[in-house]
Design an enzyme around this catalytic site. Structure first.
Site, PDB file in Angstrom:
ATOM      1  N   SER A  29      46.024 106.972  10.345  1.00 21.29           N
ATOM      2  CA  SER A  29      46.276 107.433   8.979  1.00 21.29           C
ATOM      3  C   SER A  29      46.418 108.940   8.826  1.00 21.29           C
ATOM      4  CB  SER A  29      45.180 106.918   8.039  1.00 21.29           C
ATOM      5  OG  SER A  29      45.384 105.544   7.769  1.00 21.29           O
ATOM      6  N   LYS A  36      49.665 109.982   7.369  1.00 22.13           N
ATOM      7  CA  LYS A  36      49.940 110.036   5.930  1.00 22.13           C
ATOM      8  C   LYS A  36      50.326 111.451   5.490  1.00 22.13           C
ATOM      9  CE  LYS A  36      47.255 106.039   4.369  1.00 22.13           C
ATOM     10  NZ  LYS A  36      46.977 105.433   5.673  1.00 22.13           N
ATOM     11  N   SER A  49      43.050 105.967   1.717  1.00 19.55           N
ATOM     12  CA  SER A  49      43.875 105.701   2.891  1.00 19.55           C
ATOM     13  C   SER A  49      44.555 104.333   2.809  1.00 19.55           C
ATOM     14  CB  SER A  49      43.030 105.800   4.167  1.00 19.55           C
ATOM     15  OG  SER A  49      43.803 106.232   5.260  1.00 19.55           O
ATOM     16  N   ARG A  79      33.500 111.856  12.480  1.00 18.24           N
ATOM     17  CA  ARG A  79      34.772 112.599  12.573  1.00 18.24           C
ATOM     18  C   ARG A  79      34.722 113.867  11.720  1.00 18.24           C
ATOM     19  NH1 ARG A  79      38.488 107.888  10.376  1.00 18.24           N
ATOM     20  NH2 ARG A  79      36.737 107.964   8.894  1.00 18.24           N
TER      21      ARG A  79
END
Length: 266
Positions: A70, A73, A117, A250
């Site tokens: 993602s 995006k 997302s 993350r």
């Protein structure tokens, strides 16, 4: 007097030159420790957007390419806005079919879709762009290996598109600095769309990504820091996660990495 002045200038300059390397000399080593502390494989890379200095946790790991998931995006939204296939305020209606996450089961505008997302929204956007125009854009942007294969709405999840952490940080750095073939209006719109965190006068804008590949769970975070509107640092994190409970690592590692170089101002 001139000799005294020259000595003073040398002393102050030497002190400043010592201070800067001393503050950053062990940045690579400290970055390398971040994934290890979590017991994970991966890479953390920072790019100073002022002087283009780069710091990496593991050069070999940062050169490996993976599916962007993602994080794609970001270019997907830029291409769509620039091409005119969508607009920032467009509402994407939910078709009332069950979706992977409850947060996707409602009508969403672009900002909301970016925040949760929502894969179906950005699949629709990719289909509107079209396979050949999308491929041409990826070549123009020099994004990863440029490969999209035959399926226009899943190539960032299933492959063949892949990108390395080093390539990710370079790309997001160009986005932050507006050095890609998009209009100022498109860059401004993207800034409004991206999730962000505030640290006093500092903003961190970025996007996460997550995709299972061959029994491994790959997690991404890419973003950049702005101080009073000026981009200062870009960051990319790639990790091989053990389970979904580790997804917050993350962003946490991205923040820790940026603090190592003093980018968050706290």
């Amino acid at each position: 007097m001139r000799w005294i002045l020259l000595c003073a200038v040398w002393f102050l300059g030497a002190g400043w030159m010592r201070g800067v390397p001393d503050a950053l000399a062990d940045a690579d080593a400290r970055l390398a420790a971040l994934p290890r502390v979590e017991g994970l494989e991966g890479c953390v890379v920072l790019l100073n957007l002022v002087d283009q200095t780069r710091f990496v946790s593991d050069e070999a790991a940062c050169e490996k390419r993976f599916r962007p998931a993602s994080t794609f995006k970001v270019p997907n939204a830029l291409i769509a806005l620039e091409s005119g296939v969508t607009r920032e305020a467009e509402i994407f209606p939910w078709d009332r079919q069950p979706r992977h996450l409850p947060a996707w089961e409602k009508d969403l505008n672009l900002k909301e879709a970016m925040a949760v997302s929502a894969v179906p929204v950005f699949q629709e956007i990719a289909r509107r762009i079209g396979r050949e125009p999308m491929r041409e854009w990826l070549v123009r942007l020099d994004y990863g290996n440029h490969a999209i294969g035959e399926v226009v709405d899943r190539f960032w999840l299933d492959g063949p598109l892949e990108i390395s952490p080093n390539e990710q940080v370079a790309f997001i750095g160009h986005v932050a600095l507006g050095r890609l073939p998009f209009s100022p209006e498109t860059f401004t719109a993207l800034r409004r769309l991206l999730p962000e965190e505030s640290f006093g006068k500092v903003r961190l804008l970025g996007k996460t990504g997550f995709v299972p590949v061959d029994g491994q769970m790959h997690g991404w975070y890419v973003g950049w820091v702005e101080q009073e509107g000026a981009p200062t640092w870009a960051v990319a994190v790639h990790l091989v996660l053990r389970d979904r409970q580790q997804l917050p690592v993350r962003q946490a590692l991205a923040r820790k990495a940026l603090r190592i170089v003093g980018a968050l101002g706290d």
